[in-house]
Motif scaffolding. Structure first.
Motif, PDB file in Angstrom:
ATOM      1  N   ILE A   1      38.352  44.399  75.293  1.00  0.00           N
ATOM      2  CA  ILE A   1      38.024  44.465  73.889  1.00  0.00           C
ATOM      3  C   ILE A   1      36.229  45.182  73.799  1.00  0.00           C
ATOM      4  O   ILE A   1      36.170  46.033  73.139  1.00  0.00           O
ATOM      5  CB  ILE A   1      37.920  43.503  73.032  1.00  0.00           C
ATOM      6  N   GLN A   2      35.554  44.569  74.638  1.00  0.00           N
ATOM      7  CA  GLN A   2      34.207  44.955  74.608  1.00  0.00           C
ATOM      8  C   GLN A   2      34.150  46.584  75.188  1.00  0.00           C
ATOM      9  O   GLN A   2      33.282  47.092  74.535  1.00  0.00           O
ATOM     10  CB  GLN A   2      33.374  43.908  75.552  1.00  0.00           C
ATOM     11  N   GLN A   3      34.838  46.581  76.076  1.00  0.00           N
ATOM     12  CA  GLN A   3      34.582  48.102  76.489  1.00  0.00           C
ATOM     13  C   GLN A   3      35.003  49.072  75.564  1.00  0.00           C
ATOM     14  O   GLN A   3      34.622  50.192  75.494  1.00  0.00           O
ATOM     15  CB  GLN A   3      35.726  48.246  77.852  1.00  0.00           C
ATOM     16  N   ARG A   4      35.896  48.884  74.572  1.00  0.00           N
ATOM     17  CA  ARG A   4      36.436  49.923  73.334  1.00  0.00           C
ATOM     18  C   ARG A   4      35.469  49.701  72.346  1.00  0.00           C
ATOM     19  O   ARG A   4      35.252  50.609  71.746  1.00  0.00           O
ATOM     20  CB  ARG A   4      37.802  49.101  72.924  1.00  0.00           C
ATOM     21  N   THR A   5      34.944  48.329  71.930  1.00  0.00           N
ATOM     22  CA  THR A   5      34.161  48.288  70.839  1.00  0.00           C
ATOM     23  C   THR A   5      32.694  48.096  70.870  1.00  0.00           C
ATOM     24  O   THR A   5      31.886  48.525  70.017  1.00  0.00           O
ATOM     25  CB  THR A   5      34.759  47.252  69.635  1.00  0.00           C
TER      26      THR A   5
ATOM     27  N   LEU B   1      36.839  42.623  54.857  1.00  0.00           N
ATOM     28  CA  LEU B   1      35.581  42.576  55.758  1.00  0.00           C
ATOM     29  C   LEU B   1      34.686  43.404  55.091  1.00  0.00           C
ATOM     30  O   LEU B   1      33.361  43.143  55.110  1.00  0.00           O
ATOM     31  CB  LEU B   1      36.026  42.947  57.188  1.00  0.00           C
ATOM     32  N   GLN B   2      35.044  44.834  54.538  1.00  0.00           N
ATOM     33  CA  GLN B   2      34.025  45.719  53.875  1.00  0.00           C
ATOM     34  C   GLN B   2      33.491  44.958  52.737  1.00  0.00           C
ATOM     35  O   GLN B   2      31.967  44.974  52.575  1.00  0.00           O
ATOM     36  CB  GLN B   2      34.846  46.817  53.759  1.00  0.00           C
TER      37      GLN B   2
ATOM     38  N   PRO C   1      47.957  33.914  65.268  1.00  0.00           N
ATOM     39  CA  PRO C   1      48.145  34.570  66.912  1.00  0.00           C
ATOM     40  C   PRO C   1      47.169  35.268  67.461  1.00  0.00           C
ATOM     41  O   PRO C   1      46.216  35.757  66.794  1.00  0.00           O
ATOM     42  CB  PRO C   1      49.395  35.478  66.495  1.00  0.00           C
ATOM     43  N   ALA C   2      47.025  35.509  68.743  1.00  0.00           N
ATOM     44  CA  ALA C   2      46.177  36.038  69.301  1.00  0.00           C
ATOM     45  C   ALA C   2      45.988  37.613  68.956  1.00  0.00           C
ATOM     46  O   ALA C   2      44.965  38.162  68.895  1.00  0.00           O
ATOM     47  CB  ALA C   2      46.730  36.090  70.907  1.00  0.00           C
ATOM     48  N   ALA C   3      46.949  38.068  68.735  1.00  0.00           N
ATOM     49  CA  ALA C   3      47.045  39.582  68.363  1.00  0.00           C
ATOM     50  C   ALA C   3      46.286  39.669  67.016  1.00  0.00           C
ATOM     51  O   ALA C   3      45.578  40.713  66.929  1.00  0.00           O
ATOM     52  CB  ALA C   3      48.553  40.213  68.422  1.00  0.00           C
ATOM     53  N   THR C   4      46.511  38.844  66.115  1.00  0.00           N
ATOM     54  CA  THR C   4      45.792  38.717  64.879  1.00  0.00           C
ATOM     55  C   THR C   4      44.157  38.622  65.057  1.00  0.00           C
ATOM     56  O   THR C   4      43.489  39.237  64.337  1.00  0.00           O
ATOM     57  CB  THR C   4      46.347  38.046  63.724  1.00  0.00           C
ATOM     58  N   TRP C   5      43.993  37.804  65.854  1.00  0.00           N
ATOM     59  CA  TRP C   5      42.547  37.410  66.241  1.00  0.00           C
ATOM     60  C   TRP C   5      41.685  38.513  66.884  1.00  0.00           C
ATOM     61  O   TRP C   5      40.544  39.207  66.399  1.00  0.00           O
ATOM     62  CB  TRP C   5      42.494  36.359  67.150  1.00  0.00           C
ATOM     63  N   VAL C   6      42.712  39.468  67.681  1.00  0.00           N
ATOM     64  CA  VAL C   6      42.110  40.809  68.247  1.00  0.00           C
ATOM     65  C   VAL C   6      41.912  41.639  67.240  1.00  0.00           C
ATOM     66  O   VAL C   6      41.078  42.408  66.909  1.00  0.00           O
ATOM     67  CB  VAL C   6      42.932  40.846  69.288  1.00  0.00           C
ATOM     68  N   GLU C   7      42.856  41.843  66.262  1.00  0.00           N
ATOM     69  CA  GLU C   7      42.794  42.773  65.262  1.00  0.00           C
ATOM     70  C   GLU C   7      41.568  42.616  64.279  1.00  0.00           C
ATOM     71  O   GLU C   7      40.925  43.391  63.741  1.00  0.00           O
ATOM     72  CB  GLU C   7      44.104  42.734  64.262  1.00  0.00           C
ATOM     73  N   VAL C   8      41.251  41.215  63.782  1.00  0.00           N
ATOM     74  CA  VAL C   8      40.275  40.803  62.911  1.00  0.00           C
ATOM     75  C   VAL C   8      38.829  41.244  63.772  1.00  0.00           C
ATOM     76  O   VAL C   8      38.135  41.903  63.038  1.00  0.00           O
ATOM     77  CB  VAL C   8      40.148  39.553  62.604  1.00  0.00           C
TER      78      VAL C   8
ATOM     79  N   THR D   1      38.635  45.070  64.098  1.00  0.00           N
ATOM     80  CA  THR D   1      38.512  45.638  62.816  1.00  0.00           C
ATOM     81  C   THR D   1      36.743  45.559  62.296  1.00  0.00           C
ATOM     82  O   THR D   1      35.977  46.376  62.047  1.00  0.00           O
ATOM     83  CB  THR D   1      39.179  45.201  61.685  1.00  0.00           C
ATOM     84  N   ALA D   2      36.287  44.318  62.491  1.00  0.00           N
ATOM     85  CA  ALA D   2      34.909  43.948  62.209  1.00  0.00           C
ATOM     86  C   ALA D   2      33.909  44.846  63.016  1.00  0.00           C
ATOM     87  O   ALA D   2      32.940  45.467  62.534  1.00  0.00           O
ATOM     88  CB  ALA D   2      34.593  42.552  62.525  1.00  0.00           C
ATOM     89  N   HIS D   3      34.193  44.980  64.332  1.00  0.00           N
ATOM     90  CA  HIS D   3      33.371  45.708  65.179  1.00  0.00           C
ATOM     91  C   HIS D   3      33.312  47.218  64.492  1.00  0.00           C
ATOM     92  O   HIS D   3      32.258  47.889  64.617  1.00  0.00           O
ATOM     93  CB  HIS D   3      33.839  45.871  66.637  1.00  0.00           C
TER      94      HIS D   3
END
Length: 857
Positions: free
Chosen positions: A709-713, A633-634, A666-673, A676-678
């Motif tokens: 997620i939004q509350q975190r990032t 991503l970077q 998987p859902a967890a990988t979607w969340v990770e991506v 990380t982008a945020h």
């Protein structure tokens, strides 16, 4: 084996008769047949052999039994597990005292592989312990000192060197892998494997059990690995270790679990049936060996359960020369046999000479033929089972007609690289216009029956879920809470509101619209953007997608970098502020191609916002380049990427998404991506596709996760509702999915998205592509505030069967806002103000392209 009463003679006769007649066995009957001995066992083996022979004839190799000439490379003998029968795993002190490192060095690995190649071996069996760095600091230190993030990274690096410097095909046995690990290792291997061993959870969970204290031996974890292999289209070897304390019933259940995975994903290339052998200096040294009759009966029952097309193997070095009995029970393969290296898992059991194995096979009426690490069926299928970077290595050794090893093949290294001479395009050159006038060439892609897995298994799975129940919650109280403070809605109240209809639905939508007014005001926003779907070639196997094509399909295409840049420049001329770029997971595109695409657009149009690359594309790019998601991503950001679309989310519940997508992340990988982008300052949208095999409880879970997620990032710019378009979707054509959401569903989802995401995600977008102008206006009255973009040219929804066109002009979008009784305002991707020059250009052209550029120049 177990202390239960032996089956009655009637039960045995009935089970044997059903086996002879080819009737499908159930678990109880299989458990009975596992106890067959004497004449009953001979009867069982005879019917199993007939099933095997029919399968070999259908596969085009009647009377052939196979083996793989291999070298065994024990990359590390450190392991975080503590299996009570294992002599392979050891501890750092013993390795040091024996003069060994924590891992085999690259020189040691390549020395074995080169000597194997000289002897005609074609497979490099790389075996190692599970995640040793999680238990042993010495393993972590070794990896750090040599520049590897983890053991999987070292496996990947050594596999590439073996391919390039020796020509052997890596078959990887690194233990439990995640979905992302499979994406990392698939481009460097011909096949992978991991023994299931057993599904008897008590053998793992209870103290004293053979797998107690071994986190990677939990049956549910290992079954998930087998499923992830199938989802990732990895030819995979698995099997059972019999005689470690399981009951006959448990052994039967293990076989049926393997059959379920094999049917669902078509990815299990072979099953190994291995008999337990007690070894000195282990906790199970006093346990009796599994008798030969136990193994023979298990092979025969496995053949009946798995069917004629399955490939069954029994290691020849564990049966004391009783080869004929195993052949008679239904095996068709001897597994890996090495003329060079010992069986490091069973070092006390030397491999038989290959000539001797051929003699015994011939005595039983079979010709011994060499196969590769990947089975013939997968060699012939090629993609998506074999990565394009490994395919040339496989083809250099394979007979193109049989898929077996070519006897005269020269085993030598070949470059491991991206395919050369990638054509600029495929398929119909006028697809950009033909899809709107002529439609697709057919309602199903050419490999409909193969690429998606077994439809019947999916149908059974969805039916088992049952229809969603309408909850009889207190709607009045839930509506009152929503009106007072939607952040206080409980899950039960939210579920009740998701089911609202009639006057309750009207009240829900009014409340959501009021919340919308307070949160973002009256303006309906829109973006002048162009969609650029740079390729529709994809092998992921999403079952809802009608966009994806194989490269040879009539509707397949791939744009060149110049064509992508031309489209971006054309969009800028008519007032666009953004290009939204997504494509299929093309097997031949290198992971750096995404950087090239972003860079090409920015070089041509420096001022345009690049909104591109879904989380699935990010993972594909990262795994193909060997970079971490963060590093990839970077680099994408440095190349010109501004934000990413939060697509590929579908429903963030793996039970649902595996029915929908098969091979997607998987859902967890979607969340990770996205997180990380945020963290890197790359914001994203968020989406939900609904109305297929999902239910309100899935919608609720999805929205709660996005809010968390939004509350975190704080990185989501908007939430986009995506109603499922069923028309050309394979999962609908197979009779599994619903025909999209109802009008009631659409209003309830938009209203509840407004309430459940408040105040964290203020912008709720509705899709005119999916709903049309009238439907979009209705959503604006139900809590939405954004219409998305003009798109200018859109392919994905049109391929799926959307009837609402592939673009909207600026005036079209303004008219939708006016139909909802609201003012309108153009926005940027991140909901900022649009420069006057851009607004003027968009109004002058009405955001409309003067012409559509063809797929081919």
């Amino acid at each position: 084996m177990d202390g239960t009463i032996s089956p009655t003679s009637n039960a045995m006769r009935r089970a044997l008769r059903r086996a002879r007649d080819g009737v499908a066995l159930d678990t109880a009957e299989a458990a009975v047949l596992l106890r067959a001995r004497g004449e009953d066992l001979a009867d069982l083996c005879a019917s199993a052999a007939r099933v095997r022979d029919a399968g070999l004839a259908a596969a085009g190799r009647p009377g052939v039994i196979t083996y793989s000439r291999s070298v065994f490379i024990p990359l590390t003998r450190l392991c975080r597990d503590k299996c009570h029968y294992c002599t392979f795993a050891t501890v750092p002190g013993k390795l040091r005292r024996a003069g060994h490192g924590m891992y085999m060095s690259p020189d040691e690995v390549l020395e074995v592989a080169r000597r194997g190649a000289e002897l005609g071996c074609k497979e490099a069996l790389i075996t190692l312990g599970d995640k040793p760095e999680d238990r042993w600091p010495q393993a972590r230190e070794w990896l750090d000192a040599h520049g590897y993030d983890d053991t999987v990274a070292y496996v990947r690096a050594m596999s590439i060197r073996i391919l390039e410097e020796t020509g052997l095909l890596p078959h990887l046995n690194p233990g439990v892998l995640s979905w992302t690990d499979f994406q990392r290792l698939k481009p460097v291997s011909a096949s992978m494997g991991m023994m299931l061993e057993t599904t008897a959870t008590r053998l793992w969970s209870e103290p004293g059990g053979p797998h107690h204290g071994s986190p990677d031996k939990e049956p549910a974890v290992r079954l998930r690995v087998l499923e992830d292999a199938g989802r990732s289209s990895v030819p995979f070897t698995s099997g059972l270790l019999i005689g470690i304390g399981e009951t006959y019933q448990e052994r039967a259940e293990s076989l049926f679990a393997l059959r379920r995975v094999a049917r669902a994903y078509h990815g299990i290339q072979e099953l190994i049936l291995q008999n337990f052998r007690a070894k000195p200096d282990t906790a199970m040294r006093g346990m009796p060996d599994a008798e030969l009759d136990e193994l023979v009966a298990t092979v025969a029952v496995a053949r009946h359960i798995m069917g004629p097309s399955a490939c069954l193997q029994a290691p020849p070095n564990l049966v004391d020369g009783e080869y004929a009995r195993l052949i008679g029970a239904g095996i068709d393969d001897w597994g890996g046999v090495s003329p060079l290296t010992p069986d490091h898992v069973n070092p006390e059991r030397p491999w038989p000479q290959i000539d001797r194995l051929a003699e015994h096979s011939a005595a039983a009426g079979f010709e011994l033929r060499e196969r590769l690490a990947v089975y013939p069926e997968y060699v012939r299928r090629g993609e998506p089972w074999l990565d394009p970077r490994v395919l040339p290595h496989v083809r250099a050794l394979a007979d193109p007609e049989t898929g077996l090893a070519r006897p005269d093949a020269v085993v030598q290294g070949h470059p491991w690289q991206e395919p050369e001479d990638l054509p600029a395009s495929y398929g119909r050159t006028d697809l950009h216009t033909a899809i709107d006038t002529e439609g697709r060439t057919g309602d199903r892609r050419a490999d409909f029956e193969d690429v998606y897995g077994d439809w019947e298994v999916l149908r059974e799975r969805v039916l088992a879920e049952g229809a969603p129940e309408r909850l009889a919650g207190d709607l009045r109280a839930a509506l009152a809470t929503a009106a007072d403070d939607p952040t206080r809605l409980t899950d039960d109240q939210a579920l009740a509101l998701f089911h609202a209809d009639g006057p309750a639905l009207e009240a829900l939508c009014r409340i959501a619209d009021d919340v919308r007014r307070d949160a973002v005001g009256e303006d309906v926003t829109y973006c002048v953007t162009r969609n650029i779907n740079f390729t529709n070639v994809c092998y992921t196997g999403c079952r809802f997608c009608a966009f994806a094509q194989r490269r040879t399909d009539a509707d397949a295409y791939t744009l060149s970098l110049q064509q992508v840049a031309d489209r971006a420049a054309q969009a800028w001329e008519v007032g666009a502020t953004e290009v939204c770029m997504q494509g299929g997971i093309h097997p031949d595109l290198p992971g750096t191609a995404y950087f090239d695409i972003a860079r090409a657009v920015k070089e041509r149009v420096p001022g345009i916002h690049v909104h591109a690359f879904s989380p699935m594309e990010v993972v594909n790019g990262a795994t193909r380049t060997g970079l971490s998601v963060r590093e990839w991503l970077q680099r994408a950001k440095e190349a010109g990427l501004d934000t990413i679309p939060g697509t590929a989310a579908e429903i963030l519940d793996d039970d649902v998404r595996w029915v929908l997508t098969k091979g997607k992340l998987p859902a967890a990988t979607w969340v990770e991506v996205v997180t990380t982008a945020h963290e890197l300052g790359i914001r994203s949208s968020s989406t939900m596709m609904y109305g297929h095999v999902d239910s309100p409880r899935h919608w609720l879970g999805h929205l709660r996760l996005l809010a968390e997620i939004q509350q975190r990032t704080g990185g989501f710019t908007e939430f986009v509702t995506l109603p499922f378009i069923h028309t050309n979707a394979p999962v609908y054509l197979a009779g599994i999915a619903r025909p999209g959401p109802t009008a009631r569903d659409n209003r309830a989802v938009v209203a509840m998205a407004r309430l459940l995401l408040h105040p964290h995600i203020p912008n709720i977008q509705t899709s005119w592509v999916k709903l049309g102008a009238e439907g979009a206006a209705e959503m604006l009255r139900s809590g939405a505030n954004d219409l998305g973009g003009t798109l200018m040219e859109e392919t994905i929804s049109r391929m799926a069967g959307s009837a609402y066109g592939s673009y909207k002009s600026v005036r079209d979008l303004q008219a939708i806002a006016e139909a909802a009784g609201r003012p309108h305002r153009q926005r940027t991707t991140t909901y900022g103000e649009v420069p006057a020059e851009r607004r003027a250009a968009a109004l002058a052209s009405d955001g409309h392209l003067p012409e559509l550029l063809p797929v081919l120049d």
